[in-house]
Design an enzyme around this catalytic site. Structure first.
Site, short mmCIF file in Angstrom:
data_model
loop_
_atom_site.label_atom_id
_atom_site.label_comp_id
_atom_site.label_asym_id
_atom_site.label_seq_id
_atom_site.Cartn_x
_atom_site.Cartn_y
_atom_site.Cartn_z
CD GLU A 1 -6.34 -0.04 7.03
OE1 GLU A 1 -5.18 0.27 7.34
OE2 GLU A 1 -6.94 0.49 6.07
CD GLN B 1 -2.59 1.21 2.65
OE1 GLN B 1 -1.96 1.19 3.70
NE2 GLN B 1 -3.90 1.26 2.61
N GLY B 2 0.57 2.19 -0.86
CA GLY B 2 1.31 3.44 -0.92
C GLY B 2 0.40 4.62 -0.61
CG ASN C 1 -5.03 5.37 19.13
OD1 ASN C 1 -5.17 4.85 18.02
ND2 ASN C 1 -4.84 4.65 20.22
CD GLU C 2 -2.54 10.67 19.87
OE1 GLU C 2 -2.29 10.18 20.98
OE2 GLU C 2 -2.24 10.11 18.79
CB SER D 1 1.93 7.16 5.02
OG SER D 1 0.80 6.80 5.78
#
Length: 762
Positions: free
Chosen positions: A622, A504-505, A745-746, A507
């Protein structure tokens, strides 16, 4: 039906200002109590043969939740739930039961002898009241504490020790020899301590095991009390959201402050954990008596959620929240009352830890139960999997895993490289089981959502490592929905066979959680796109042959609108890769660089500049499976393995922390099951799924920290001595990473605050 009952209860309660009624705190309104009875609330779970409605406890739970939202002042739990739950389990109780259910008689339950008591009569002869036969009649002597209702009651059901063992008696409030010591609760509930001196009861309730019936009634009461606390917590949180959206400080609404948003999300998380735990416990009430450990787990979580939400509401309302005139005070006082009555959170965490079985590995036991005959069976390549009974399907998977999956790769604490796991991938491919969710026409098993959940859960339970599966779980479904037939014909066979390995590309160095800020550019040049830029944090991209990626194809529009979804052969000229070693010491990630890489325009999935819509379609499953409890539960097993050997289970401080984390892991499982049920039913997964990801990863992190603590000096090493399967560092380090993946999580808290709670910050 449940939602119809909820709507009916909400409509009834809104006809009167319940908050104002609660503030008046006068004697019980008996006319209104009879209205509650006419609604069926006092006999909702009483069998029809005994004059009730005979409904499931789920129905009464939604009534109690709405009562908590509205702050109904009447003692519905104390004078409705507890006495009817008890009497319905005993013979010869129907006349009194009918009077209670009809609202004609208000009766409380006097069962408690000491502060902090959780069980009825915790030792033989310990009911605190003695029943003695005198001239053929029973006479009661003794005391009961924390009795509700107090002065409003017509009488009480009193547990006592008799010559025949535990017994139950009905005593009228005005009976000679009864002394009532009034006791005011934090929320104004009228309670009392009772003293009985030579009291003659009006009725003896005989038939059935009194102590067993009492304990069952108390646990059912705790479940309904938890529903009331969940309702109150939901409402006070909603009221606080409304306040934060309107109250301004420093020239902007309070809802714009991220620190406050995150505190609100954490309170909402506790509420949803309590609600999930409650649903699971109610679903298990087909068995009788109720599961005592489950009741304690629910009460502990609901008490924590109720207090946290109300305490936060006081804080965020500022000075007005500290006043009696603010409605927040009602919810805070109610939370104080309910969190301590029938046992507080600490007591119930300890009870849960004492009653629930210790976590242990279960695979060998299951193998012994199934026997070796099953291992000789053939495994079909094709079958009507969805018509197969689920237990049979799961058993078949377990046999297959035991026969074919490499034992040395079970429960590995890191992602395996292609060379380490490809033999297993090829085994599943030959078997025809490599793509459980794919349609049959594309070479998959076509499992229903329910069977897919079973497949994944059994693989996780056995410790099957996750192969490089981005092509299977992410790209395949995208091509089914958005790809052309030519793209499906070209790329799907390579995924099934393992010839093509996909990464997967998404980020980039400056586009992680803010994915729409990506800058990797693809310029249209005739029949090609020319890609220049960088992708990072691409899991195992060093092993991949291909990458599906998001690229910017239009800089002149809103950043989400100028993105395309592109399929790239990583063997193309201009592609270079650099593995990234993580804290765990493994090269799990990779940077991929693109220098004028030419990609056929036919490799664009969907329309040009429509990639953002496609990218969002990948996130549902996911996040569901990133919220799986498998990692937390496996870490818990490792903690117990180490703690038993080192004698830590005799350490009170360690046990308290372990009990708290056991409850956290159990509630994670309950929350996961709720979302998994939605997936099983084929429903869209809601944005509340963010809470699951947050709780799963942070619970795993807390468990990892406790494992390091339990390992003492070995906590700084890879393996704990004497425990060849206990990886001391891996759970903690892996959990740290998981709090970042799939949106930190933020960021998940930010999204939940805006999309679910409605903290707009405008």
């Amino acid at each position: 039906m449940i939602e119809e009952i909820r709507d009916s209860a909400r409509d009834f309660l809104r006809r009167r200002d319940q908050r104002r009624r609660k503030r008046l705190a006068g004697p019980l309104d008996r006319a209104y109590w009879r209205e509650l009875a006419d609604m069926g609330w006092l006999g909702m779970t009483v069998p029809e043969a005994l004059g009730g409605l005979g409904l499931r406890w789920h129905a009464l739970a939604v009534v109690l939740e709405e009562a908590g939202r509205a702050q109904l002042p009447e003692p519905l739990l104390a004078a409705g739930v507890l006495p009817t739950a008890l009497l319905a389990r005993l013979e010869d109780s129907s006349p009194l039961l009918a009077e209670i259910a009809s609202g004609r008689r208000i009766v409380g339950l006097a069962w408690q002898e000491r502060d902090g008591q959780l069980e009825a009569g915790e030792a033989a002869g310990a009911f605190g009241v003695i029943a003695t036969l005198r001239d053929g009649r029973h006479v009661l002597d003794g005391e009961k504490r924390h009795v509700m209702p107090g002065a409003d009651a017509d009488g009480w059901l009193i547990s006592a020790d008799s010559e025949q063992g535990p017994a139950l008696f009905y005593v009228a409030a005005d009976a000679p020899g009864v002394t009532i010591d009034p006791l005011a609760r934090a929320d104004g509930t009228r309670a009392c301590h009772l003293s009985l001196e030579s009291v003659t009861p009006q009725a003896v309730i005989e038939g059935g095991n009194v102590q067993e019936a009492l304990d069952a009634a108390l646990d059912l009461g705790r479940l309904m009390q938890s529903a009331e606390m969940v309702g109150g917590a939901r409402q006070v949180l909603a009221d606080t959201v409304a306040y934060l959206n309107t109250r301004r400080q420093f020239d902007k609404p309070l809802s714009a402050f991220q620190a406050l948003q995150h505190r609100m999300v954490d309170a909402a998380l506790q509420i949803e954990l309590a609600a999930s735990a409650l649903r699971g416990a109610l679903d298990g009430l087909a068995e009788s008596p109720p599961d005592r450990a489950a009741a304690s787990r629910v009460k502990a979580r609901a008490a924590q959620a109720g207090l946290q939400a109300a305490r936060l509401a006081v804080q965020l309302h500022g000075a007005i929240g500290y006043t009696d005139e603010c409605d927040v005070s009602l919810y805070f006082r109610s939370a104080l009352h309910h969190s301590s009555w029938l046992g507080n959170a600490t007591a119930h965490r300890q009870r849960f830890a004492a009653l629930a079985p210790e976590p242990t590995a279960t695979e060998q036991t299951e193998a012994e139960q199934e026997g070796h005959a099953g291992a000789a069976q053939d495994f079909p390549r094709e079958a009507d999997w969805n018509a197969m009974p689920e237990a049979e399907f799961r058993a078949m998977l377990r046999r297959f895993f035991r026969r074919h999956y490499p034992a040395h790769l079970r429960h590995v604490p890191w992602r395996l490289h292609w060379d380490e796991i490809k033999a297993w991938y090829f085994t599943l491919s030959r078997q025809g089981w490599i793509a459980p969710a794919w349609p049959r026409e594309h070479g998959g098993m076509a499992l229903s959502p329910a069977r897919l959940i079973a497949y994944i859960e059994e693989a996780e339970r056995y410790g099957v490592a996750r192969a490089p599966d981005q092509g299977l779980v992410m790209l395949g479904p995208i091509l089914f929905r958005y790809g052309t037939q030519a793209q499906r014909d070209r790329f799907l066979p390579g995924i099934l066979s393992g010839q093509d390995v996909w990464a997967q590309g998404y980020s980039e160095p400056d586009a992680g959680s803010d994915l729409a800020a990506l800058r990797c550019e693809a310029i249209v040049d005739g029949n090609d796109l020319v890609v220049t830029g960088q992708k990072t944090w691409s899991t195992l991209a060093q092993d991949a042959t291909h990458m599906f990626m998001l690229v910017r194809t239009d800089k002149a529009v809103k950043k989400q609108a100028g993105i395309s979804f592109l399929l790239v052969d990583l063997r193309s000229p201009g592609v270079s890769r650099r593995p990234i070693r993580t804290l765990s010491g493994h090269e799990e990630f990779c940077e991929v660089f693109f220098d004028q890489v030419r990609v056929p325009r036919a490799n664009v999935v969907g329309e040009l500049n429509s990639g953002w819509t496609i990218a969002k379609a990948l996130l549902g499953f996911e996040r569901l499976f990133s919220g799986s409890p498998k990692h937390a539960n496996h870490a818990l097993q490792q903690i117990y393995s180490v703690a038993r050997q080192r004698g830590l289970l005799a350490d009170a401080a360690f046990n308290d922390r372990l009990a708290e984390l056991r409850l956290d892991a159990a509630d994670l499982t309950a929350m996961y099951e709720g979302f998994a049920d939605m997936a099983r039913a084929g429903k869209l997964l809601p944005p509340e799924l963010s809470l699951l990801k947050i709780w799963a990863t942070e619970t795993h992190e807390r468990l990892g920290a406790l494992l390091i603590q339990a390992c003492e000096e070995q906590g700084g090493g890879a393996l704990a001595d004497g425990h060849d399967k206990v990886h001391a560092l891996a759970p903690y380090i892996n959990a740290l990473a998981a709090t970042i993946f799939s949106g930190t999580n933020e960021i998940q808290r930010n999204v939940y605050a805006k999309q679910v709670l409605g903290l707009d910050g405008a």
